[in-house]
Design a protein around this motif. Structure first.
Motif, PDB file in Angstrom:
ATOM      1  N   LYS A 141       2.574  13.321  -8.836  1.00  0.00           N
ATOM      2  CA  LYS A 141       2.344  12.527 -10.055  1.00  0.00           C
ATOM      3  C   LYS A 141       2.659  11.054  -9.780  1.00  0.00           C
ATOM      4  N   VAL A 142       3.715  10.814  -8.994  1.00  0.00           N
ATOM      5  CA  VAL A 142       4.039   9.426  -8.614  1.00  0.00           C
ATOM      6  C   VAL A 142       2.823   8.797  -7.931  1.00  0.00           C
ATOM      7  N   ALA A 143       2.247   9.537  -6.983  1.00  0.00           N
ATOM      8  CA  ALA A 143       1.079   9.010  -6.253  1.00  0.00           C
ATOM      9  C   ALA A 143      -0.082   8.752  -7.212  1.00  0.00           C
ATOM     10  N   ASP A 144      -0.296   9.679  -8.137  1.00  0.00           N
ATOM     11  CA  ASP A 144      -1.399   9.500  -9.107  1.00  0.00           C
ATOM     12  C   ASP A 144      -1.151   8.279  -9.992  1.00  0.00           C
ATOM     13  N   LEU A 145       0.094   8.147 -10.449  1.00  0.00           N
ATOM     14  CA  LEU A 145       0.397   6.997 -11.323  1.00  0.00           C
ATOM     15  C   LEU A 145       0.137   5.688 -10.586  1.00  0.00           C
ATOM     16  N   ILE A 146       0.521   5.647  -9.320  1.00  0.00           N
ATOM     17  CA  ILE A 146       0.291   4.403  -8.566  1.00  0.00           C
ATOM     18  C   ILE A 146      -1.215   4.193  -8.409  1.00  0.00           C
ATOM     19  N   GLU A 147      -1.921   5.245  -8.020  1.00  0.00           N
ATOM     20  CA  GLU A 147      -3.362   5.073  -7.764  1.00  0.00           C
ATOM     21  C   GLU A 147      -4.115   4.657  -9.035  1.00  0.00           C
ATOM     22  N   PHE A 148      -3.791   5.300 -10.157  1.00  0.00           N
ATOM     23  CA  PHE A 148      -4.634   5.093 -11.345  1.00  0.00           C
ATOM     24  C   PHE A 148      -4.047   4.134 -12.373  1.00  0.00           C
ATOM     25  N   LYS A 149      -2.781   3.750 -12.217  1.00  0.00           N
ATOM     26  CA  LYS A 149      -2.195   2.907 -13.267  1.00  0.00           C
ATOM     27  C   LYS A 149      -1.456   1.681 -12.719  1.00  0.00           C
ATOM     28  N   TYR A 150      -0.720   1.841 -11.625  1.00  0.00           N
ATOM     29  CA  TYR A 150       0.203   0.773 -11.255  1.00  0.00           C
ATOM     30  C   TYR A 150      -0.113   0.067  -9.937  1.00  0.00           C
ATOM     31  N   LYS A 151      -1.234   0.400  -9.316  1.00  0.00           N
ATOM     32  CA  LYS A 151      -1.391  -0.173  -7.972  1.00  0.00           C
ATOM     33  C   LYS A 151      -1.526  -1.688  -7.991  1.00  0.00           C
ATOM     34  N   ASP A 152      -2.184  -2.241  -8.983  1.00  0.00           N
ATOM     35  CA  ASP A 152      -2.293  -3.697  -9.033  1.00  0.00           C
ATOM     36  C   ASP A 152      -0.914  -4.335  -9.190  1.00  0.00           C
ATOM     37  N   GLY A 193      -0.832  -6.615   1.195  1.00  0.00           N
ATOM     38  CA  GLY A 193      -0.217  -5.997   0.023  1.00  0.00           C
ATOM     39  C   GLY A 193      -0.872  -4.662  -0.292  1.00  0.00           C
ATOM     40  N   GLU A 194      -2.182  -4.626  -0.193  1.00  0.00           N
ATOM     41  CA  GLU A 194      -2.936  -3.408  -0.526  1.00  0.00           C
ATOM     42  C   GLU A 194      -2.598  -2.250   0.428  1.00  0.00           C
ATOM     43  N   ILE A 195      -2.600  -2.535   1.737  1.00  0.00           N
ATOM     44  CA  ILE A 195      -2.346  -1.425   2.672  1.00  0.00           C
ATOM     45  C   ILE A 195      -0.881  -0.966   2.604  1.00  0.00           C
ATOM     46  N   ASP A 196      -0.016  -1.879   2.193  1.00  0.00           N
ATOM     47  CA  ASP A 196       1.397  -1.514   2.098  1.00  0.00           C
ATOM     48  C   ASP A 196       1.710  -0.826   0.761  1.00  0.00           C
ATOM     49  N   ALA A 197       1.412  -1.520  -0.347  1.00  0.00           N
ATOM     50  CA  ALA A 197       1.914  -1.047  -1.642  1.00  0.00           C
ATOM     51  C   ALA A 197       0.924  -0.175  -2.406  1.00  0.00           C
ATOM     52  N   ALA A 198      -0.307  -0.041  -1.919  1.00  0.00           N
ATOM     53  CA  ALA A 198      -1.262   0.842  -2.606  1.00  0.00           C
ATOM     54  C   ALA A 198      -1.701   1.967  -1.665  1.00  0.00           C
TER      55      ALA A 198
END
Ligand code: NAD
Length: 536
Positions: free
Chosen positions: A104-115, A132-137
């Motif tokens: 769920k953490v991964a999903d939240l980052i992918e669909f809600k918090y990656k920006d 930033g993208e390759i590191d934090a997303a």
């Protein structure tokens, strides 16, 4: 075994795209505010009662973007007591439940918090948008998803014929708490080190770097939103020694999960060694530490791929990757072909503000790092064994900027080939084409580190024999590509010698360090005999 998740493709942020417009707005918002950052204990944000540390944008050094409140001694002790209370219940959860939370953490980052997470990493760490993208997303999402899969796979790793023999491995968490200590340079590392022990059922006290507190606090919010029970991961900001003084003295220290410099890791290990008699268990000590990544180019190397590999791995993220290439050994014929182009490309690299997406580099992390690197540049300039071919200057008028610097030395034993500088400085040694075998011996012996390396050659026989000779020179070896970058889940990362314990963060092997299996043997027809046949 469960099936592999698909890797997440990094976004490309092409000029004027909606992605660029959206993330630019968030960067601006995050940069122009002073964020109050402090402890998260038992699911609650608590203002630290200790010193207040202002943190400034590395690329705009006059602008403060965070105020980190450090904990008092009492608050650290309370966090520790609380996490130990939570540990019993958390240890009883199933791997399936825990994996679901982290998926769920991964999903939240992918669909809600990656920006948000990418922008926070760019702002605080001075990363370009792609870094930033390759590191934090993409890297972070994959790391969490693959670890969840590996945790489920571990549970299925049972003794042969376990149904017949009735022997089951119960993958218990360690007894006590895990102390996770993370560096400033990767949000992925922050996420792996704080979450992997928790995924295996442990409670964690996480101490990030003060300069990486913004993404750390966002990660804590995401863990909570995903349903991680309060107190399983607790965030304690600090410089380190003051937190270690309390945590390392506790008998319940079950493990240390560290990424950072070799010097600090050795210090922690020493302190644990000194206190060994006081612990209930032998603490697991896992550390990924410094590096002196290398590239070796045989005369058959593809010239253009080599130039790209050298530049990206030496200068992306200002050389502040443990995997960065900071020494290269290039055969004379290759060097004659690439020297001018390489220097011209490096001279044309743009560096500056991270919200200008044309820039190739941002600033180094802080004043301490800038001062240290400026001193290195001064000593290089004064060294008669070294010629500077590109860069060589530092400028801190606006932010902590170090030019991408290319140097050459005829002495492969000069300290520039062995010291980790952790900045955008690449040292080249040129060797005669017919001395390739000798140079492999020098690479193998020059630096105390053994983290990353790359071999550039179009000759299969040369590649095979180089891999053989450099077997212990790098834990992550690349052929015809740069030594930086790891596809999370598929490319376990770590090194040995002074580079750490090589437990491969982001892999099944890495997770195994955070479990202490119990064997449960159930026998329904055990014997009633006392004497053996030969004793009758
Ligand atoms: P650092 O060693 O200065 O700090 C790392 C962390 O340790 C920080 O959170 C710091 O506050 C903490 N710390 C310092 N003293 C401590 C103590 N006594 N007790 C507890 N914590 C303490 O490293 P850094 O400057 O943040 O990061 C750069 C270093 O990290 C480089 O050497 C780099 O090669 C290494 N690194 C290695 C990897 C890898 O995978 N091998 C990855 C990233 C960074």
């Amino acid at each position: 075994m469960t099936s592999y998740p698909a890797n997440t493709a990094p976004r490309t942020f092409s000029p004027n795209s909606a992605e660029v417009i959206e993330i630019s707005k968030i960067i601006e918002k995050l940069s122009n505010k002073v964020h109050d950052l402090s402890l998260v204990v038992n699911g609650k944000k608590v203002t630290g009662a200790g010193n207040k540390i202002p943190v400034f944008l590395p690329h705009r050094k006059a602008d403060q973007y965070a105020l980190v409140s450090l904990p008092s001694e009492k608050q650290i002790r309370e966090a520790l007591e609380n996490s130990l209370k939570v540990s019993t219940e958390w240890a009883k959860t199933s791997t399936t439940e825990r994996a679901a939370i982290f998926n769920k953490v991964a999903d939240l980052i992918e669909f809600k918090y990656k920006d948000l997470l990418v922008a926070a990493t760019m702002v605080g760490q001075s990363k370009t948008v792609f870094q930033g993208e390759i590191d934090a997303a993409s890297g972070l999402i994959d790391a969490i998803r693959f670890n969840s899969k590996f945790a489920l796979d571990i549970e299925q790793m049972q003794p042969p014929d376990s149904e017949v023999t009735n022997i089951v491995l119960d993958y218990r968490p360690l007894e006590g708490f895990v102390y996770a200590i993370t560096p400033f340079n990767f949000t992925t590392t922050s996420a792996i080190l704080s979450s992997a022990p928790a995924l295996m059922g442990n409670v964690v006290i996480w101490k990030p770097s003060i300069t990486a507190m913004l993404p750390a606090q966002i990660l804590m919010d995401i863990y909570q939103e995903a349903g991680l029970p309060d107190g399983v991961i607790n965030l304690i900001p600090g410089y380190g020694p003051e937190v270690s003084e309390i945590l390392l003295a506790d008998e319940n220290l079950a493990g240390i999960y560290f990424t950072g410099s070799t010097k600090v890791f050795r210090q922690l290990w020493r302190e644990v060694g000194n206190k060994l008699d006081s612990y209930r268990n032998f603490p697991r000590i896992v550390g990924e530490t410094g590096g002196k990544g290398f590239i070796v180019a045989h005369s058959s190397a593809d010239r253009d791929r080599l130039i790209s590999g050298l530049i990206r791995s030496a200068y992306e993220y200002q050389g502040q990757k443990c995997s960065a290439c900071s020494r290269a050994y290039i055969s004379r014929s290759v060097w004659d072909d690439i020297k001018d182009k390489l220097a011209a490309e490096i001279n044309s690299l743009k560096y500056g503000q991270i919200d200008n997406f044309k820039n190739f580099m941002g600033a180094v992390i802080d004043q301490t790092s800038y001062t240290r690197l400026s001193e290195v540049l001064r000593s290089i300039a004064a060294d008669p064994e070294i010629e500077i071919l590109a860069g060589g200057k530092a400028n801190d008028e606006i932010g902590y900027f170090i030019e991408p610097t290319l140097i050459v030395s005829n002495n492969p034993n000069n300290k520039v080939f062995s010291n980790e500088y952790f900045g955008p400085i690449l040292a080249i040694h040129v060797f005669p084409d017919d001395k390739y075998e000798d140079i492999l011996g020098i690479i193998e012996q020059t630096s105390p580190y053994a983290l990353t390396g790359s071999i550039f050659s179009e000759n299969e026989v040369v590649i095979e024999s180089s891999l053989d000779k450099l077997r212990n020179a790098a834990g992550s070896m690349n052929v015809n590509d740069k030594p930086t970058g790891a596809v999370m889940g598929k490319h376990p990362f770590g090194g040995s010698r002074a580079s750490g314990t090589n437990d491969k963060a982001g892999s099944l092997q890495g997770l195994l360090r955070w479990t202490s299996p119990r064997v449960i043997r159930t026998v329904s027809n055990s014997t009633t005999d006392i004497l053996h046949l030969h004793q009758l």
